[in-house]
Structure formats: structure tokens, C-alpha cells
Write an enzyme that holds these catalytic residues in place. Sequence first.
Site, mmCIF file in Angstrom:
data_model
loop_
_atom_site.group_PDB
_atom_site.id
_atom_site.type_symbol
_atom_site.label_atom_id
_atom_site.label_comp_id
_atom_site.label_asym_id
_atom_site.label_seq_id
_atom_site.Cartn_x
_atom_site.Cartn_y
_atom_site.Cartn_z
ATOM 1 N N PHE A 167 -1.988 15.965 4.264
ATOM 2 C CA PHE A 167 -2.226 15.404 2.932
ATOM 3 C C PHE A 167 -0.950 15.482 2.115
ATOM 4 O O PHE A 167 -0.377 16.546 1.924
ATOM 5 C CB PHE A 167 -3.370 16.136 2.227
ATOM 6 C CG PHE A 167 -3.799 15.389 1.005
ATOM 7 C CD1 PHE A 167 -4.603 14.263 1.111
ATOM 8 C CD2 PHE A 167 -3.355 15.775 -0.260
ATOM 9 C CE1 PHE A 167 -4.959 13.532 -0.016
ATOM 10 C CE2 PHE A 167 -3.714 15.054 -1.390
ATOM 11 C CZ PHE A 167 -4.527 13.939 -1.263
ATOM 12 N N GLU A 198 0.849 -1.200 0.000
ATOM 13 C CA GLU A 198 0.000 0.000 0.000
ATOM 14 C C GLU A 198 0.884 1.249 0.000
ATOM 15 O O GLU A 198 2.005 1.221 0.491
ATOM 16 C CB GLU A 198 -0.906 -0.079 1.249
ATOM 17 C CG GLU A 198 -1.802 1.096 1.528
ATOM 18 C CD GLU A 198 -2.849 1.406 0.480
ATOM 19 O OE1 GLU A 198 -2.471 1.555 -0.696
ATOM 20 O OE2 GLU A 198 -4.026 1.563 0.836
ATOM 21 N N ASP A 199 0.386 2.324 -0.593
ATOM 22 C CA ASP A 199 1.140 3.578 -0.588
ATOM 23 C C ASP A 199 1.067 4.260 0.771
ATOM 24 O O ASP A 199 2.064 4.751 1.282
ATOM 25 C CB ASP A 199 0.648 4.528 -1.703
ATOM 26 C CG ASP A 199 -0.861 4.766 -1.679
ATOM 27 O OD1 ASP A 199 -1.588 4.139 -0.865
ATOM 28 O OD2 ASP A 199 -1.332 5.593 -2.487
ATOM 29 N N ASP A 220 -4.033 5.757 6.081
ATOM 30 C CA ASP A 220 -4.523 6.997 6.688
ATOM 31 C C ASP A 220 -5.532 6.619 7.772
ATOM 32 O O ASP A 220 -5.155 6.315 8.894
ATOM 33 C CB ASP A 220 -5.117 7.860 5.573
ATOM 34 C CG ASP A 220 -5.674 9.186 6.053
ATOM 35 O OD1 ASP A 220 -5.607 9.468 7.260
ATOM 36 O OD2 ASP A 220 -6.183 9.957 5.228
ATOM 37 N N ARG A 223 1.496 12.056 -9.104
ATOM 38 C CA ARG A 223 1.959 10.698 -8.773
ATOM 39 C C ARG A 223 3.418 10.479 -9.165
ATOM 40 O O ARG A 223 4.100 9.648 -8.605
ATOM 41 C CB ARG A 223 1.107 9.644 -9.500
ATOM 42 C CG ARG A 223 -0.333 9.551 -9.018
ATOM 43 C CD ARG A 223 -0.977 8.278 -9.563
ATOM 44 N NE ARG A 223 -2.423 8.266 -9.403
ATOM 45 C CZ ARG A 223 -3.062 7.850 -8.298
ATOM 46 N NH1 ARG A 223 -2.384 7.425 -7.257
ATOM 47 N NH2 ARG A 223 -4.381 7.859 -8.240
HETATM 48 P P1 IMP Z 1 -7.511 5.092 4.279
HETATM 49 O O1 IMP Z 1 -8.554 4.131 3.805
HETATM 50 O O2 IMP Z 1 -8.117 6.302 4.936
HETATM 51 O O3 IMP Z 1 -6.448 4.448 5.143
HETATM 52 O O4 IMP Z 1 -6.822 5.707 3.030
HETATM 53 C C1 IMP Z 1 -6.168 4.937 2.161
HETATM 54 C C2 IMP Z 1 -6.145 5.489 0.745
HETATM 55 O O5 IMP Z 1 -6.483 6.871 0.648
HETATM 56 C C3 IMP Z 1 -4.733 5.378 0.295
HETATM 57 O O6 IMP Z 1 -4.555 4.162 -0.392
HETATM 58 C C4 IMP Z 1 -4.575 6.571 -0.632
HETATM 59 O O7 IMP Z 1 -4.964 6.194 -1.929
HETATM 60 C C5 IMP Z 1 -5.544 7.588 -0.120
HETATM 61 N N1 IMP Z 1 -4.854 8.573 0.746
HETATM 62 C C6 IMP Z 1 -4.858 8.644 2.095
HETATM 63 N N2 IMP Z 1 -4.118 9.660 2.548
HETATM 64 C C7 IMP Z 1 -3.594 10.253 1.447
HETATM 65 C C8 IMP Z 1 -2.703 11.373 1.267
HETATM 66 O O8 IMP Z 1 -2.226 12.037 2.192
HETATM 67 N N3 IMP Z 1 -2.395 11.669 -0.030
HETATM 68 C C9 IMP Z 1 -2.875 10.977 -1.100
HETATM 69 N N4 IMP Z 1 -3.700 9.914 -0.965
HETATM 70 C C10 IMP Z 1 -4.063 9.565 0.297
HETATM 71 MG MG MG Z 2 -4.385 4.006 -2.447
#
Ligand code: IMP
Ligand code: MG
Length: 172
Positions: free
Chosen positions: A145, A92-93, A96, A158
Site C-alpha cells: 500500500f 490513472e494513479d 492494483d 496526497r
Molecule cells: P483497483 O481497482 O484495485 O485497480 O484499484 C484502483 C484504485 O484503488 C486506484 O485508483 C486507487 O485510488 C486505489 N488504490 C489502489 N492501490 C492503492 C495504494 O496502494 N494506495 C492508495 N490507493 C490505492
Molecule cells: Mg484512484
Amino acid sequence: MKLLVSDEDIKKRVKQLAEQITEDYKDKSPIFIGILNGCYVFMADLLREIDLDVEVDFVKIRSYEADSSTGTIKFRKDISADINNRHIVIVEDIIDSGFTINFLVNRLKGSGPKSVAVASILFKKEVAKIDFEVDYVGFEIPPEFVVGYGLDYDEKYRNLKDVMVLEPKDLE
Ligand code: IMP
Ligand code: MG
């Protein structure tokens, strides 16, 4: 935009993570499952530093619109591999809220894998709500962010080599 993690630091850290994974999975042939689109840069860099027989597959999941989580999961593409009895490493990148990774871990566990581990280059530890340890974390970052190294804002940025913080004025 403000620099958060440099290209050079990312390279060093990815190498360390790859060495750790190579050690942990010797004699196993893990399958790496990336979460598109954000994982693609990290996946390519990580796997080229790993010295194991590996397989690669991807899912496509969307939970974010622009700069915030929508709180709902759109599942756009599933894996093609059979993961029953396989060792899986999810790539995963960024984690959050933890919403996406929780969803995928639970979904994959339903297919009878031998093990499921998670590797994420970035981790917003203070805000993530997950009830497991993230096995391989590149960098713990504050809840801001960020873009670059695969991460986007509305599909842009990206291809930046560094991870940058998008400041409120950049979001206007
Ligand atoms: P989560 O489900 O809230 O943990 O978020 C996961 C997904 O949201 C990641 O795979 C990213 O694609 C996107 N995301 C979350 N935070 C960021 C950020 O700071 N920048 C860009 N994409 C984000
Ligand atoms: Mg993602």
C-alpha cells in the site's frame, strides 16, 4: 513510511512517458480522461510535458476504502465530453486489482471511441487482473500500500512529492 519512488525519478519517468505519447499521437488530438481523485498530480505533470493539442476530462470512481479494495464500484462523476470517434487516453494513479480500470475501459468503449489507451504512473503488475496491456506504465511496484503523488490513505498524504510505502504500523 519508506521511500519507494523519489520525486526526481517520477519527474524523469513522466517526461519519458510524455515524449512517447507525443510521438504516438502526433496528428491526433487525444482526450485525456483522468480518474479522480488520485490522478490529479500525474495528470497535471504529464500534460504539461506533452506537446500536442489535448483535451482533458475526468470521472470520479471509488473502489477503495482506507487501504483495501471494496470490490464494488461507486461511480460518482461522469465525463462531459462527447468521446464518439475520439482517441482516449485514460490517466490513472495506480492499477492494483485492475477492477477500476477494467470497469472504465469497458464503459468508455461503449461510447464508440476511435481508440482507448491507458496511462498509469504505478502498476502492481503481480496482482492486477486485466486482459489488456497497459500502454504507458510509470513504475511496476510490489503489491504494497503506497501513498503520495496523488495517492491517499483515507484522503491524507496526497500532497507528498515522493511515493512512500505505508507500513502496517502506520495503518494502526
Ligand atoms: P483497483 O481497482 O484495485 O485497480 O484499484 C484502483 C484504485 O484503488 C486506484 O485508483 C486507487 O485510488 C486505489 N488504490 C489502489 N492501490 C492503492 C495504494 O496502494 N494506495 C492508495 N490507493 C490505492
Ligand atoms: Mg484512484
